[in-house]
Design a protein around this motif. Structure first.
Motif, PDB file in Angstrom:
ATOM      1  N   ALA A  15       0.835  -1.200   0.000  1.00 20.28           N
ATOM      2  CA  ALA A  15       0.000   0.000   0.000  1.00 20.28           C
ATOM      3  C   ALA A  15       0.874   1.257   0.000  1.00 20.28           C
ATOM      4  N   LYS A  16       0.232   2.413  -0.148  1.00 18.69           N
ATOM      5  CA  LYS A  16       0.916   3.701  -0.257  1.00 18.69           C
ATOM      6  C   LYS A  16       1.834   3.947   0.946  1.00 18.69           C
ATOM      7  N   ALA A  17       3.097   4.229   0.638  1.00 21.09           N
ATOM      8  CA  ALA A  17       4.091   4.464   1.687  1.00 21.09           C
ATOM      9  C   ALA A  17       4.364   5.948   1.865  1.00 21.09           C
ATOM     10  N   ASP A  18       4.822   6.273   3.041  1.00 17.35           N
ATOM     11  CA  ASP A  18       5.228   7.637   3.370  1.00 17.35           C
ATOM     12  C   ASP A  18       6.693   7.824   2.969  1.00 17.35           C
ATOM     13  N   TRP A  19       7.163   9.070   3.001  1.00 14.81           N
ATOM     14  CA  TRP A  19       8.541   9.398   2.614  1.00 14.81           C
ATOM     15  C   TRP A  19       9.300  10.107   3.732  1.00 14.81           C
ATOM     16  N   PRO A  20       9.341   9.522   4.933  1.00 17.15           N
ATOM     17  CA  PRO A  20      10.122  10.177   6.001  1.00 17.15           C
ATOM     18  C   PRO A  20      11.620  10.022   5.724  1.00 17.15           C
ATOM     19  N   GLN A  21      12.424  10.678   6.525  1.00 11.80           N
ATOM     20  CA  GLN A  21      13.878  10.615   6.351  1.00 11.80           C
ATOM     21  C   GLN A  21      14.429   9.319   6.958  1.00 11.80           C
ATOM     22  N   VAL A  22      14.103   8.197   6.308  1.00  7.95           N
ATOM     23  CA  VAL A  22      14.614   6.891   6.714  1.00  7.95           C
ATOM     24  C   VAL A  22      15.084   6.166   5.461  1.00  7.95           C
ATOM     25  N   ALA A  23      15.828   5.096   5.646  1.00  9.53           N
ATOM     26  CA  ALA A  23      16.240   4.284   4.504  1.00  9.53           C
ATOM     27  C   ALA A  23      14.998   3.746   3.786  1.00  9.53           C
ATOM     28  N   ASP A  24      15.077   3.576   2.469  1.00  5.85           N
ATOM     29  CA  ASP A  24      13.929   3.129   1.684  1.00  5.85           C
ATOM     30  C   ASP A  24      13.307   1.855   2.261  1.00  5.85           C
ATOM     31  N   HIS A  25      14.115   0.915   2.684  1.00 11.16           N
ATOM     32  CA  HIS A  25      13.633  -0.359   3.217  1.00 11.16           C
ATOM     33  C   HIS A  25      12.771  -0.159   4.460  1.00 11.16           C
ATOM     34  N   GLU A  26      12.979   0.938   5.185  1.00 12.57           N
ATOM     35  CA  GLU A  26      12.277   1.185   6.449  1.00 12.57           C
ATOM     36  C   GLU A  26      11.079   2.132   6.324  1.00 12.57           C
ATOM     37  N   ARG A  27      10.730   2.538   5.096  1.00 10.06           N
ATOM     38  CA  ARG A  27       9.605   3.467   4.930  1.00 10.06           C
ATOM     39  C   ARG A  27       8.291   2.844   5.404  1.00 10.06           C
ATOM     40  N   PRO A  28       7.551   3.541   6.280  1.00 12.86           N
ATOM     41  CA  PRO A  28       6.262   3.031   6.754  1.00 12.86           C
ATOM     42  C   PRO A  28       5.138   3.401   5.780  1.00 12.86           C
ATOM     43  N   LEU A  29       3.962   2.874   6.050  1.00 11.72           N
ATOM     44  CA  LEU A  29       2.803   3.238   5.241  1.00 11.72           C
ATOM     45  C   LEU A  29       2.355   4.660   5.558  1.00 11.72           C
ATOM     46  N   ALA A  30       1.828   5.310   4.545  1.00 10.27           N
ATOM     47  CA  ALA A  30       1.174   6.605   4.707  1.00 10.27           C
ATOM     48  C   ALA A  30      -0.248   6.352   5.222  1.00 10.27           C
ATOM     49  N   GLU A  31      -0.936   7.411   5.592  1.00 13.35           N
ATOM     50  CA  GLU A  31      -2.316   7.262   6.091  1.00 13.35           C
ATOM     51  C   GLU A  31      -3.183   6.533   5.067  1.00 13.35           C
ATOM     52  N   CYS A  56       6.276 -12.472   1.841  1.00 14.02           N
ATOM     53  CA  CYS A  56       6.223 -11.029   2.053  1.00 14.02           C
ATOM     54  C   CYS A  56       7.631 -10.462   2.095  1.00 14.02           C
ATOM     55  N   SER A  57       7.849  -9.390   1.352  1.00 19.82           N
ATOM     56  CA  SER A  57       9.123  -8.681   1.414  1.00 19.82           C
ATOM     57  C   SER A  57       9.380  -8.245   2.856  1.00 19.82           C
ATOM     58  N   THR A  58      10.649  -8.116   3.197  1.00 18.50           N
ATOM     59  CA  THR A  58      11.004  -7.694   4.551  1.00 18.50           C
ATOM     60  C   THR A  58      10.904  -6.184   4.761  1.00 18.50           C
ATOM     61  N   ALA A  59      10.639  -5.416   3.710  1.00 19.59           N
ATOM     62  CA  ALA A  59      10.522  -3.962   3.842  1.00 19.59           C
ATOM     63  C   ALA A  59       9.369  -3.608   4.787  1.00 19.59           C
ATOM     64  N   ALA A  60       9.532  -2.526   5.529  1.00 21.10           N
ATOM     65  CA  ALA A  60       8.523  -2.119   6.516  1.00 21.10           C
ATOM     66  C   ALA A  60       7.149  -1.941   5.879  1.00 21.10           C
ATOM     67  N   ARG A  61       7.078  -1.314   4.704  1.00 24.29           N
ATOM     68  CA  ARG A  61       5.774  -1.027   4.077  1.00 24.29           C
ATOM     69  C   ARG A  61       5.050  -2.294   3.633  1.00 24.29           C
ATOM     70  N   THR A  62       5.781  -3.339   3.220  1.00 25.86           N
ATOM     71  CA  THR A  62       5.114  -4.587   2.833  1.00 25.86           C
ATOM     72  C   THR A  62       4.649  -5.341   4.073  1.00 25.86           C
ATOM     73  N   ARG A  63       5.477  -5.356   5.103  1.00 22.37           N
ATOM     74  CA  ARG A  63       5.085  -6.037   6.344  1.00 22.37           C
ATOM     75  C   ARG A  63       3.854  -5.374   6.956  1.00 22.37           C
ATOM     76  N   GLU A  64       3.815  -4.034   6.928  1.00 24.77           N
ATOM     77  CA  GLU A  64       2.670  -3.312   7.488  1.00 24.77           C
ATOM     78  C   GLU A  64       1.415  -3.538   6.643  1.00 24.77           C
ATOM     79  N   THR A  65       1.562  -3.543   5.324  1.00 24.35           N
ATOM     80  CA  THR A  65       0.426  -3.838   4.435  1.00 24.35           C
ATOM     81  C   THR A  65      -0.152  -5.210   4.775  1.00 24.35           C
ATOM     82  N   TRP A  66       0.717  -6.207   4.886  1.00 25.35           N
ATOM     83  CA  TRP A  66       0.279  -7.570   5.166  1.00 25.35           C
ATOM     84  C   TRP A  66      -0.360  -7.676   6.544  1.00 25.35           C
TER      85      TRP A  66
END
Length: 173
Positions: A15-31, A56-66
Motif C-alpha cells: 500500500a501507499k508508503a510515506d517518505w520520512p527521512q529513513v532508509a527506503d527499506h524502512e519506509r512506513p505506510l502513509a495514512e 512477504c518482502s522484509t521492507a517495513a511497508r510490505t510487512r505493514e500492508t500484510w
C-alpha cells in the motif's frame, strides 16, 4: 500434487508508503496506505482463495500492508518474510517462485513495483474479461492485486503460462 495441479498466485503491491527521512527499506505506510490495506484484505477474502503460503518482502511497508490486510482473511496462511523480494528483478522473482514447494497450491506474494507489475504481465499469456485492459490502463498502483492461475509445478513457471483472472486496485471499491 501432480504436475497438472491448478494453482493460483496473487501478486500484491504494498500500500501507499510515506517518505520520512529513513532508509527506503524502512519506509512506513502513509495514512492512505493504512486505509487501503484492510480494503485489499477484504478483496483477498472475496476471491475465496485459501492461500497456503504468503511470501512477504522484509521492507517495513510490505510487512505493514500484510499485517493490516491479513486481519480480513478467514484463514491466516503461513507467512515467510523473504528479503529477496525487495528490489527483485523479474528474473529473480520467477526464480524465487520456482523454489516454492509443490505442496503449495495457492500463493500470495506481497512485494514492490516494478516487480509485481512485470511479473503479472509476464506470467499472463491469457486473461479473463477486461483484466489486462484495466491493468494496462492503471499500471500497478499501490495496493493493487493481480491474480494469475496456471497449471503445473512452481518450477515450470515461465512467461505466458498463466491466465490473469482478476486485477483490482483500491479505487475499484
Amino acid at each position: 500434487m501432480s504436475a497438472d495441479t491448478p494453482r493460483r498466485i496473487a501478486l500484491l503491491r504494498h500500500a501507499k508508503a510515506d517518505w520520512p527521512q529513513v532508509a527506503d527499506h524502512e519506509r512506513p505506510l502513509a495514512e492512505r496506505g493504512r486505509k487501503d490495506s484492510p480494503a485489499v484484505g477484504l478483496k483477498l477474502a472475496e476471491t475465496g482463495i485459501d492461500f497456503d503460503l504468503a511470501l512477504c518482502s522484509t521492507a517495513a511497508r510490505t510487512r505493514e500492508t500484510w499485517k493490516l490486510a491479513v486481519q480480513e482473511l478467514p484463514h491466516r496462511p503461513r507467512t515467510s518474510y523473504e528479503e529477496r523480494l525487495y528490489d527483485a528483478s523479474l528474473g529473480e522473482l520467477i526464480a524465487l517462485l520456482g523454489e516454492t514447494s509443490d505442496e503449495v497450491r495457492d500463493l500470495l506474494v506481497i512485494g514492490h513495483n516494478p516487480g509485481m507489475h512485470a511479473l503479472a504481465d509476464a506470467l499472463s499469456g491469457r486473461a479473463e474479461g477486461d483484466a489486462v485492459a484495466r491493468m494496462t490502463r492503471t499500471g500497478f498502483p499501490t495496493a493493487a492485486l493481480a491474480v494469475v492461475s496456471f497449471t503445473g509445478s512452481w518450477k515450470s513457471l515461465e512467461h505466458g503460462v498463466g491466465t490473469l483472472v482478476d486485477f483490482w486496485t483500491p479505487k475499484d471499491h
